[in-house]
Design an enzyme around this catalytic site. Structure first.
Site, PDB file in Angstrom:
ATOM      1  N   ILE A   1       4.960   3.638  -3.313  1.00 28.19           N
ATOM      2  CA  ILE A   1       5.085   4.981  -3.524  1.00 28.19           C
ATOM      3  C   ILE A   1       6.034   5.582  -4.431  1.00 28.19           C
ATOM      4  O   ILE A   1       7.227   4.495  -4.676  1.00 28.19           O
ATOM      5  CB  ILE A   1       5.480   5.851  -2.047  1.00 28.19           C
ATOM      6  CG1 ILE A   1       6.495   5.078  -1.198  1.00 28.19           C
ATOM      7  CG2 ILE A   1       3.956   5.640  -1.226  1.00 28.19           C
ATOM      8  CD1 ILE A   1       7.147   5.831  -0.124  1.00 28.19           C
TER       9      ILE A   1
ATOM     10  N   SER B   1       0.914  -1.088   0.092  1.00 31.89           N
ATOM     11  CA  SER B   1      -0.004  -0.057  -0.016  1.00 31.89           C
ATOM     12  C   SER B   1       0.844   1.237   0.118  1.00 31.89           C
ATOM     13  O   SER B   1       2.157   1.172   0.085  1.00 31.89           O
ATOM     14  CB  SER B   1      -0.637   0.198   1.351  1.00 31.89           C
ATOM     15  OG  SER B   1       0.240   0.037   2.563  1.00 31.89           O
ATOM     16  N   LYS B   2       0.423   2.399  -0.034  1.00 22.20           N
ATOM     17  CA  LYS B   2       1.258   3.536   0.014  1.00 22.20           C
ATOM     18  C   LYS B   2       2.232   3.621   1.122  1.00 22.20           C
ATOM     19  O   LYS B   2       3.161   3.998   1.090  1.00 22.20           O
ATOM     20  CB  LYS B   2       0.293   4.906  -0.051  1.00 22.20           C
ATOM     21  CG  LYS B   2      -0.607   5.054  -1.450  1.00 22.20           C
ATOM     22  CD  LYS B   2       0.052   5.939  -2.361  1.00 22.20           C
ATOM     23  CE  LYS B   2      -0.554   6.125  -3.493  1.00 22.20           C
ATOM     24  NZ  LYS B   2      -0.676   4.968  -4.486  1.00 22.20           N
ATOM     25  N   ARG B   3       1.568   3.186   2.379  1.00 25.45           N
ATOM     26  CA  ARG B   3       2.346   3.240   3.585  1.00 25.45           C
ATOM     27  C   ARG B   3       3.326   2.123   3.632  1.00 25.45           C
ATOM     28  O   ARG B   3       4.419   2.228   4.006  1.00 25.45           O
ATOM     29  CB  ARG B   3       1.189   3.274   4.794  1.00 25.45           C
ATOM     30  CG  ARG B   3       0.782   4.449   5.012  1.00 25.45           C
ATOM     31  CD  ARG B   3      -0.246   4.273   6.387  1.00 25.45           C
ATOM     32  NE  ARG B   3       0.588   3.848   7.410  1.00 25.45           N
ATOM     33  CZ  ARG B   3       0.151   2.931   8.567  1.00 25.45           C
ATOM     34  NH1 ARG B   3      -1.331   2.799   8.463  1.00 25.45           N
ATOM     35  NH2 ARG B   3       0.981   2.363   9.474  1.00 25.45           N
TER      36      ARG B   3
END
Ligand code: GLU
Length: 502
Positions: free
Chosen positions: A286, A280-282
């Site tokens: 990214i 995920s983005k976290r």
């Protein structure tokens, strides 16, 4: 092992269960490999795509071959503004040099698929002539009907087209389909070994995997352009994510239809979060430049990414190897024989570990380049004007303790401003200590400290703490003399006075 395609996730699970956990053997090429990174400019370069680019680069460089960049931009609807530029910049920042590509040119260009339309059209025609492709004039409605009716079949089928246009040839059809073989050729993946991936059919209502190779807008599909280009660009090895595994039998069938030799395929496992979930983005999905903003050095990122699915061989069994490597060491050590199977968990603490190692190295050998590269990042982060010489001073002083460069602004903001310093922090004695320290300013630090301890009957740590409160709001990290040296006499004296008068 025979695998039928029910769904991508089922394929993945079966693959995991049925393959041995070790490599098929010695698969690293002994000859120069020509590899490519073939991103679609549909988003910014992230960890997974950087790893694909890096492995292809490392394989080419390790074997003395070439690394190509090819932009797969035929799906015009999915293009993202700025993505192409981001790919170039990200690779450059990471030190991954492209031998042939849209910017570099080269003997097999153009390297942007949207500039190669006529080539694909020519080869699609050739495939029709060879009897391996045909025009299709089915309407959208009919194709939708075929899709829905296929989905309802029991037992299920993974393919939908009924070959109407193969049996009723149409000169006017504006899409071209590949006449797929009824049995796909098994192949050897350099990581997964021998794979036999077949479609699932319903024998009562036979459908065919006659995928489209040229769309109605005259542009090729991914499968077709990818194969034509890998052939024309003389690619010998393809390393790509496991999500492309179901495409490989189709690709091999296309190579065979043309009478071409396919390249060697290696499908590398997916990256997952520590909790084994999709990134995920976290957890790392990214853009590469967000790592730069977090104060990560490119060599640390590359080091980290290289180990997401590969590990350097141990020279002596049982003795752990030093995993901190720069790009040229990675080139030297990389080998397809030591890729790992199974999903790869992205553990960011390892990235921080490598960053600390590489930071120390870079600051001690080439502080100027770190300062020059990250100065704009600090400038933006602090909003306070300071000069690059000052940043260099900070890097040298803090370098050995830093895990990431942005700790300079998060943990050591007092180096840029006294806005956050609480000048009232401490006991009345602390104030007196600081006052006395100012009076003794001209004396050597050790001497004034000893003197103050005697005069006020306090411990050295009280002297240090009071000075640290005044100079850095109590923040740890630098010794008092270094703190004074970095801040400079003027700022240090100003802060000490402010503390005394607060
Ligand atoms: N364009 C595909 C991608 O975006 C390339 C896959 C491949 O390497 O064949 O990843």
């Amino acid at each position: 092992m025979l695998l039928r395609w029910y769904s991508k996730s089922a394929l993945r699970t079966k693959l995991r269960r049925s393959v041995p956990s070790s490599n098929p053997g010695t698969v690293h090429p002994a000859v120069a490999a020509r590899t490519r990174f073939a991103p679609s400019p549909t988003g910014f370069l992230h960890l997974g795509s950087l790893r694909t680019a890096l492995y292809n680069y490392l394989l080419a460089k390790n074997t003395g071959g070439q690394f190509l960049l090819r932009l797969e931009d035929t799906d015009q609807k999915r293009l993202v503004e700025g993505a192409e530029e981001n790919i170039y910049r990200s690779l450059k920042w990471c030190g991954i040099e492209v031998d042939e590509g849209p910017q570099q040119g080269g003997p097999y260009g153009p390297y942007r698929q949207s500039d190669r339309t006529s080539i694909y059209q020519r080869y699609a025609e050739e495939l029709i002539q060879l009897g391996h492709a045909y025009r299709c004039s089915c309407s959208q409605e009919r194709l939708l009907f075929l899709r829905d009716s296929a989905a309802a079949l029991k037992p299920p089928t993974t393919v939908t087209y009924d070959r109407k246009c193969l049996h009723n040839p149409s000169e006017t059809g504006d899409i071209i389909r590949f006449k797929s073989p009824s049995v796909y050729e098994p192949f050897d993946d350099l990581l997964h070994g021998h794979l036999n991936l077949q479609q699932q059919y319903n024998s009562d209502d036979r459908r065919y995997d006659d995928f489209v190779i040229l769309k109605s807008d005259g542009l090729p599909t991914y499968h077709f352009a990818n194969v034509v280009d890998d052939h024309l660009m003389r690619i010998t090895h393809v390393i790509r994510g496991e999500e492309w595994l179901p495409s490989t039998p189709k690709h091999i069938a296309l190579y065979r239809a043309f009478g071409w030799e396919p390249p060697q395929f290696t499908h590398i496992p997916l990256l997952t979060s520590m909790a084994d979930k999709k990134l995920s983005k976290r957890s790392g999905d990214i853009g590469i430049f967000s790592y730069k903003e977090r104060g990560i050095l490119p060599e640390a990122l590359i080091n980290f990414v290289a180990l997401l699915g590969w590990s350097p061989p141990r020279d002596t069994p049982g003795v752990s190897v030093d995993e901190t490597m720069n790009l040229s060491q990675l080139v030297e050590k990389f080998s397809l024989n030591h890729l790992t199977k199974g999903n790869v968990k992205v553990n960011e603490s390892k990235l921080i570990f490598f960053n600390k190692q590489h930071l120390q190295q870079r600051i001690s050998t080439d502080c100027d380049s770190v300062a020059a590269e990250y100065f704009p990042v600090f400038d933006a982060a602090t909003g306070h004007k300071f000069d690059i010489t000052y940043l260099k001073k900070i890097l040298v002083a803090l370098g050995p303790s830093l895990q990431s460069l942005n700790e300079i602004t998060t943990n050591h903001a007092y180096l840029f401003t006294d806005d956050d310093i609480d000048f009232t922090k401490g006991t009345p004695t602390f104030k007196k200590i600081v006052q006395r320290f100012l009076e003794l300013w001209a004396s050597p630090f050790a001497e004034s400290t000893t003197k103050i301890c005697e005069e006020f009957n306090v411990k050295k740590k009280d002297v240090f703490q009071s000075l640290r409160n005044a100079l850095a709001g109590g923040a740890p990290g630098l010794t008092i003399p270094v703190l004074v040296e970095v801040l400079g006499d003027d700022t240090a004296v100003k802060r000490l006075k402010k503390y005394v008068n607060a």
